[in-house]
Design a protein around this motif. Structure first.
Motif, mmCIF file in Angstrom:
data_model
loop_
_atom_site.group_PDB
_atom_site.id
_atom_site.type_symbol
_atom_site.label_atom_id
_atom_site.label_comp_id
_atom_site.label_asym_id
_atom_site.label_seq_id
_atom_site.Cartn_x
_atom_site.Cartn_y
_atom_site.Cartn_z
ATOM 1 N N VAL A 1 0.854 -1.241 -0.050
ATOM 2 C CA VAL A 1 -0.156 0.078 -0.002
ATOM 3 C C VAL A 1 0.695 1.354 -0.057
ATOM 4 O O VAL A 1 0.424 2.120 -0.737
ATOM 5 C CB VAL A 1 -0.939 -0.009 1.223
ATOM 6 C CG1 VAL A 1 -0.615 0.239 2.325
ATOM 7 C CG2 VAL A 1 -2.234 1.094 0.989
ATOM 8 N N PHE A 2 1.806 1.167 0.612
ATOM 9 C CA PHE A 2 2.803 2.527 0.942
ATOM 10 C C PHE A 2 3.706 2.490 -0.661
ATOM 11 O O PHE A 2 3.956 3.741 -0.618
ATOM 12 C CB PHE A 2 3.826 2.484 2.031
ATOM 13 C CG PHE A 2 2.793 3.055 3.158
ATOM 14 C CD1 PHE A 2 2.390 4.243 3.306
ATOM 15 C CD2 PHE A 2 2.329 2.033 4.010
ATOM 16 C CE1 PHE A 2 1.791 4.810 4.400
ATOM 17 C CE2 PHE A 2 1.601 2.451 5.170
ATOM 18 C CZ PHE A 2 1.200 3.833 5.449
ATOM 19 N N LEU A 3 3.902 1.404 -1.192
ATOM 20 C CA LEU A 3 4.714 1.542 -2.560
ATOM 21 C C LEU A 3 3.721 2.018 -3.466
ATOM 22 O O LEU A 3 4.341 3.042 -4.406
ATOM 23 C CB LEU A 3 4.912 -0.017 -3.155
ATOM 24 C CG LEU A 3 6.265 -0.547 -2.368
ATOM 25 C CD1 LEU A 3 6.343 -1.970 -3.021
ATOM 26 C CD2 LEU A 3 7.389 0.294 -3.194
ATOM 27 N N GLN A 4 2.536 1.851 -3.666
ATOM 28 C CA GLN A 4 1.486 2.500 -4.653
ATOM 29 C C GLN A 4 1.427 3.957 -4.200
ATOM 30 O O GLN A 4 1.310 4.679 -5.059
ATOM 31 C CB GLN A 4 0.201 1.774 -4.453
ATOM 32 C CG GLN A 4 -0.505 2.037 -5.609
ATOM 33 C CD GLN A 4 0.036 1.502 -6.678
ATOM 34 O OE1 GLN A 4 0.326 0.284 -7.109
ATOM 35 N NE2 GLN A 4 0.257 2.468 -7.937
ATOM 36 N N MET A 5 1.382 4.130 -2.891
ATOM 37 C CA MET A 5 1.287 5.763 -2.488
ATOM 38 C C MET A 5 2.422 6.397 -3.017
ATOM 39 O O MET A 5 2.401 7.550 -3.346
ATOM 40 C CB MET A 5 1.026 5.862 -0.982
ATOM 41 C CG MET A 5 -0.441 5.700 -0.570
ATOM 42 S SD MET A 5 -0.415 5.649 1.231
ATOM 43 C CE MET A 5 -1.887 5.155 1.701
ATOM 44 N N GLY A 6 3.507 5.615 -2.652
ATOM 45 C CA GLY A 6 4.857 6.371 -3.302
ATOM 46 C C GLY A 6 4.866 6.482 -4.887
ATOM 47 O O GLY A 6 5.240 7.617 -5.362
ATOM 48 N N SER A 7 4.286 5.450 -5.570
ATOM 49 C CA SER A 7 4.313 5.577 -7.069
ATOM 50 C C SER A 7 3.314 6.850 -7.429
ATOM 51 O O SER A 7 3.722 7.658 -8.293
ATOM 52 C CB SER A 7 3.596 4.588 -7.382
ATOM 53 O OG SER A 7 4.402 3.308 -7.192
ATOM 54 N N ALA A 8 2.292 6.987 -6.690
ATOM 55 C CA ALA A 8 1.383 8.286 -7.002
ATOM 56 C C ALA A 8 2.483 9.694 -6.731
ATOM 57 O O ALA A 8 2.126 10.538 -7.221
ATOM 58 C CB ALA A 8 0.235 8.208 -5.936
ATOM 59 N N ILE A 9 3.072 9.718 -5.760
ATOM 60 C CA ILE A 9 3.956 10.756 -5.048
ATOM 61 C C ILE A 9 4.845 11.209 -6.092
ATOM 62 O O ILE A 9 5.053 12.381 -6.636
ATOM 63 C CB ILE A 9 4.661 10.730 -3.784
ATOM 64 C CG1 ILE A 9 3.426 10.634 -2.762
ATOM 65 C CG2 ILE A 9 5.517 11.532 -3.446
ATOM 66 C CD1 ILE A 9 3.834 10.374 -1.217
ATOM 67 N N GLY A 10 5.384 10.050 -6.623
ATOM 68 C CA GLY A 10 6.529 10.090 -7.656
ATOM 69 C C GLY A 10 6.063 10.534 -8.991
ATOM 70 O O GLY A 10 6.469 11.394 -9.539
ATOM 71 N N SER A 11 4.760 10.277 -9.388
ATOM 72 C CA SER A 11 4.041 10.630 -10.595
ATOM 73 C C SER A 11 3.727 11.958 -10.497
ATOM 74 O O SER A 11 3.653 12.668 -11.673
ATOM 75 C CB SER A 11 2.819 9.746 -10.761
ATOM 76 O OG SER A 11 3.069 8.457 -10.860
ATOM 77 N N SER B 1 -4.542 5.623 -4.908
ATOM 78 C CA SER B 1 -3.442 6.212 -5.351
ATOM 79 C C SER B 1 -3.073 6.091 -6.996
ATOM 80 O O SER B 1 -2.522 6.963 -7.426
ATOM 81 C CB SER B 1 -2.325 5.174 -4.856
ATOM 82 O OG SER B 1 -2.499 5.280 -3.403
ATOM 83 N N PHE B 2 -3.623 5.028 -7.491
ATOM 84 C CA PHE B 2 -3.654 4.738 -8.904
ATOM 85 C C PHE B 2 -4.246 5.706 -9.690
ATOM 86 O O PHE B 2 -3.609 6.356 -10.713
ATOM 87 C CB PHE B 2 -4.056 3.416 -9.289
ATOM 88 C CG PHE B 2 -3.586 2.812 -10.515
ATOM 89 C CD1 PHE B 2 -2.408 2.351 -10.630
ATOM 90 C CD2 PHE B 2 -4.507 2.903 -11.637
ATOM 91 C CE1 PHE B 2 -1.872 1.851 -11.637
ATOM 92 C CE2 PHE B 2 -3.718 2.403 -12.772
ATOM 93 C CZ PHE B 2 -2.643 1.845 -13.095
ATOM 94 N N LEU B 3 -5.440 5.983 -9.269
ATOM 95 C CA LEU B 3 -6.422 7.047 -9.963
ATOM 96 C C LEU B 3 -5.609 8.486 -9.832
ATOM 97 O O LEU B 3 -5.586 9.409 -11.082
ATOM 98 C CB LEU B 3 -7.539 7.311 -9.350
ATOM 99 C CG LEU B 3 -8.357 5.913 -9.863
ATOM 100 C CD1 LEU B 3 -9.732 6.029 -9.239
ATOM 101 C CD2 LEU B 3 -8.473 5.899 -11.417
ATOM 102 N N LEU B 4 -5.114 9.026 -8.719
ATOM 103 C CA LEU B 4 -4.308 10.116 -8.438
ATOM 104 C C LEU B 4 -3.264 10.517 -9.382
ATOM 105 O O LEU B 4 -2.835 11.142 -9.804
ATOM 106 C CB LEU B 4 -3.689 10.338 -7.074
ATOM 107 C CG LEU B 4 -5.276 10.659 -5.987
ATOM 108 C CD1 LEU B 4 -4.569 10.707 -4.391
ATOM 109 C CD2 LEU B 4 -5.809 11.995 -6.346
ATOM 110 N N ALA B 5 -2.488 9.082 -9.293
ATOM 111 C CA ALA B 5 -1.205 8.998 -10.169
ATOM 112 C C ALA B 5 -1.324 9.483 -11.638
ATOM 113 O O ALA B 5 -0.892 10.050 -12.422
ATOM 114 C CB ALA B 5 -0.523 7.722 -10.065
ATOM 115 N N ILE B 6 -2.555 8.806 -12.255
ATOM 116 C CA ILE B 6 -2.879 9.080 -13.535
ATOM 117 C C ILE B 6 -3.510 10.511 -13.888
ATOM 118 O O ILE B 6 -3.090 11.094 -14.726
ATOM 119 C CB ILE B 6 -3.683 7.982 -14.161
ATOM 120 C CG1 ILE B 6 -3.192 6.395 -13.925
ATOM 121 C CG2 ILE B 6 -4.622 8.199 -15.290
ATOM 122 C CD1 ILE B 6 -4.193 5.399 -13.977
ATOM 123 N N ILE B 7 -4.280 10.769 -12.810
ATOM 124 C CA ILE B 7 -4.848 11.992 -13.230
ATOM 125 C C ILE B 7 -4.144 13.475 -13.067
ATOM 126 O O ILE B 7 -4.112 14.235 -14.003
ATOM 127 C CB ILE B 7 -6.239 12.344 -12.258
ATOM 128 C CG1 ILE B 7 -7.229 11.167 -12.442
ATOM 129 C CG2 ILE B 7 -6.706 13.813 -12.196
ATOM 130 C CD1 ILE B 7 -8.460 11.078 -11.416
#
Lengths: 447, 265
Positions: free
Chosen positions: B144-154, B251-257
């Motif tokens: 869950v924190f990896l995915q949140m991290g991915s969103a932050i990175g995006s 996280s996934f949606l935030l990263a995409i949007i």
């Protein structure tokens, strides 16, 4: 002749269909009945069918795989004579009926001066039941229940009912309703028992002057619930990991003049939980890493805490429902060791801090008003909540220790270590941002 | 598969994964040493709960950094532009990248805890089901924190933003989320408790802890009041999976949007 043949045919058919049960039951009971007083019966490595009733002072010794299996209608073994000794047996399949006139057990003892040792009991309502039975020795037995989530449908590991002066030693009880249940039982000695996965490891009602030493209570809903009982000594016991939404190491409810000394309370929801208790003394206990070290309700008076080591608890002491009278956190100028949470100086090096400790907390109101508060006791947010409420003056005094004991050198090392780590973290954040970025990004290469 | 291989090679060359793993290994070993005096039968559970309570401080922040910098690196090295061709959208890139991150980070953690179990066997009586639940809880935490991290990175455009956002997310879930709930706690009535419960279990740390402690059988819910029963209105495993689903999706949606393909610094 025809009738005789028919009779023999039916009898043989009966034996063929149900041979062992009838014969073995009859043979074991018959063998017991035929024994002389004081004789010894050695059982083989096989399953004998009960139930059996012992009416004379005898010794029954089993072997590694000797099993006495009840028929599920009553006590597997009923001891109705004094000076009976049972050892090295496995006792199974007692009655689980709760609507009968009496509560059944694997072994139920109605008499005095008996010994039960190295016996394993399972698949029975109670394990071993002492019913108005005195001066017995119950040692090295193993009692296994159905698990701690089954409360109503099963009984207790050891039930001691109107029974005095018994010695319960080195028994292992696991997964029964209560580990040992005492009711109207006085002057018993309980040493070295290991009780786990029960509702209350020790459940105690209207029983006085008992001694508990070196027992271990682990992973029960409650370690020891001592209610309406006085003059009990708890020494060198371990209350570990009694961990649930209502759990505790020891509960004293309407219990007076008890001595709790040298015990370990580790990782319980509440280490010690006191309600309507008076004149109890807690000394030299280790109360460590519990969510609440001591929960003291306003109805408690004249409790004395001295020479205890109380540290690393989320809340060391919480006073709920008002403040009782005469509760003291020191005796004869000796307080308690509160660990690194309360740094102290001891310039005269007499082992007593140069200043008193006053602990304030705001959580008591929440704990009183809202039972969901216990779900937050492991959250780091508790510290922020306490700090904010202290700033707003919403906290109250939980305890005062006028003579706190000073911790050893080890704790100072921890403080210095934590300070060092803090400084390092600040330096990294101020100066080492690029280093952090290099570490996690750019394939580890410098920019 | 290409993404996994690429991610693996990049992380082997980098220090972040090794730093994270070494912290996990050191913490696990030190907790094991500290727990050596515990009993053979029940010490196993005490150790795992203590280990979880300690490791929970490290895994979230490390996974946030690993996830965020891994995505940011693609921007920084301009490989993101190359990877996102006409055929590949950012969402499919993020999906593959996330899978690669999972395998690269979760794999070594899984391997370490397999070896750790062998060490435990020398000291304690092992409950295999309990250990499986513990490892699964740790993996969920990392996931869950990896995915949140991915969103932050995006979303981030600079390394400074990544550091700030990661620390804020960590701080939020560690302190602020529960602090806000604690402030509302006096006003929680029986009618509102279900909503409050959802808020409580929205914190991955709480959902995972509850799953772990009840799954291992150490947390007992005996004699629950109506209020508590209403609070625990479903199984802890459902709370966990709901929490995972929610945060992975968000996280996934935030990263995409909100993704930004360019990076500064």
């Amino acid at each position: 002749m025809k009738k005789l043949t028919l009779f023999l045919f039916i009898f043989s058919l009966f034996l063929i269909l149900n041979p062992e049960k009838k014969m073995a039951a009859e043979s074991l009971q018959a063998r017991i009945d035929s024994m002389k007083e004081g004789a010894t019966l050695k059982l083989e490595n096989k399953t004998y069918v009960g139930n059996i009733v012992i009416h004379k002072p005898i010794t029954i010794i089993g072997s590694k795989d000797t099993v006495i299996k009840g028929d599920g209608t009553g006590n597997v073994i009923s001891v109705k004579a004094s000076h009976v000794k049972l050892s090295h047996l496995t006792v199974i399949h007692g009655s689980m009926d709760m609507n009968s006139s009496e509560e059944y057990a694997g072994i139920k003892i109605y008499t005095n001066n008996n010994v039960v040792e190295h016996v394993s009991v399972r698949d029975s309502f109670h394990g071993i039941y002492l019913s108005q039975s005195h001066h017995n020795i119950i040692r090295n037995n193993t009692i296994k229940g159905w698990g701690k989530n089954i409360i109503a449908e099963q009984g207790d590991g050891l039930q001691i009912w109107y029974s005095n002066d018994n010695l319960l030693i080195n028994n292992t009880i696991d997964g029964t309703r209560d580990g040992i249940f005492f009711i109207y039982a006085n002057n018993n000695q309980i040493y070295g028992n290991n009780i786990s996965d029960t509702r209350y490891g020790l459940h105690y009602m209207y029983s006085d002057n008992n001694v508990f030493e070196r027992n271990t209570f682990t992973m029960n809903a409650g370690g020891a619930a001592i209610m309406n009982s006085n003059h009990i000594k708890l020494k060198n016991n371990q209350f570990i990991f009694n961990y649930g939404n209502q759990s505790f190491g020891v509960l004293l409810l309407q219990a007076n003049d008890n001595h709790i000394e040298n015990n370990t309370f580790y990782m319980n929801q509440r280490g010690i939980y006191l309600d309507e208790a008076t004149r109890n003394t807690f000394s030299k206990n280790k109360i460590i890493q519990n969510q609440i070290g001591v929960e003291l309700w306003g109805s408690c008076n004249q409790q004395t805490f001295t020479l205890n080591h109380i540290s690393e608890n989320t809340l060391p002491v919480v006073t709920l429902g008002g403040t009782g009278h005469g509760n003291s956190f020191s005796k004869n100028g000796k307080g308690n060791d509160w660990g690194i949470s309360f740094p102290l100086t001891d310039l005269d090096q007499n082992g007593i801090g140069d200043s008193s400790i006053t602990y304030r907390s705001s959580l008591h109101q929440l704990l009183e008003d809202q039972e969901l508060t216990t779900f937050f006791l492991k959250s780091p947010a508790i510290n922020i909540y306490e700090m904010v409420n202290a700033f707003l003056n919403h906290d109250d005094v939980m305890f005062k220790d006028p003579y706190p004991l000073v911790t050893g050198k080890g704790s100072h090392t921890t403080i210095y270590l934590l300070m060092g780590l803090g400084i390092l973290l600040v330096l990294i954040l101020i100066k080492g941002r690029h280093r952090l970025c290099i570490t996690f990004g750019r394939n580890g290469r410098k920019i | 598969m290409h993404y996994i291989w690429k991610e693996w090679k990049e992380n082997i060359r980098g220090k972040g994964l090794w730093l994270s793993l070494s912290i996990i290994v050191l913490v696990s070993i030190s907790v094991l040493i500290r727990s050596s005096a515990l009993s053979f039968d029940k010490g196993f559970y005490v150790l795992l709960i203590n280990l979880f309570d300690t490791i929970i401080y490290f895994i979230p922040i490390l996974c946030l950094f690993i996830g965020a910098f891994s995505i940011f690196q693609e921007k920084e090295q301009k490989t993101l532009i190359m990877l996102i061709t006409k055929k590949e959208k950012y969402s499919s890139f993020l999906f593959k990248k996330s899978l690669a991150l999972y395998s690269v980070v979760l794999g070594p953690i899984l391997i370490w805890f397999f070896f750790y179990q062998i060490l435990l066997k020398f000291k304690f009586s092992i409950d295999v089901k309990g250990y499986f639940i513990f490892v699964f809880a740790i993996l969920c935490l990392a996931l869950v924190f990896l995915q949140m991290g991915s969103a932050i990175g995006s979303i981030s455009r600079s390394r400074m933003q990544i550091v700030g956002a990661s620390i804020f997310v960590w701080f939020y879930f560690f302190f602020l989320h529960d602090f806000i709930l604690l402030s509302y706690l006096p006003n929680v009535t029986f009618e509102k408790v279900k909503l409050f419960s959802m808020g409580y279990f929205l914190n991955p740390l709480e959902a995972i802890r509850m799953y772990l402690e009840t799954g291992m059988g150490v947390y007992s819910f005996g004699h629950m009041s109506r209020m508590l029963e209403a609070f625990m209105w479903t199984k802890p495993s459902i709370f966990l999976f709901g929490n995972l689903f929610f945060w992975l999706l968000v996280s996934f949606l935030l990263a995409i949007i909100f993704n930004r393909k360019e990076a500064f610094e």
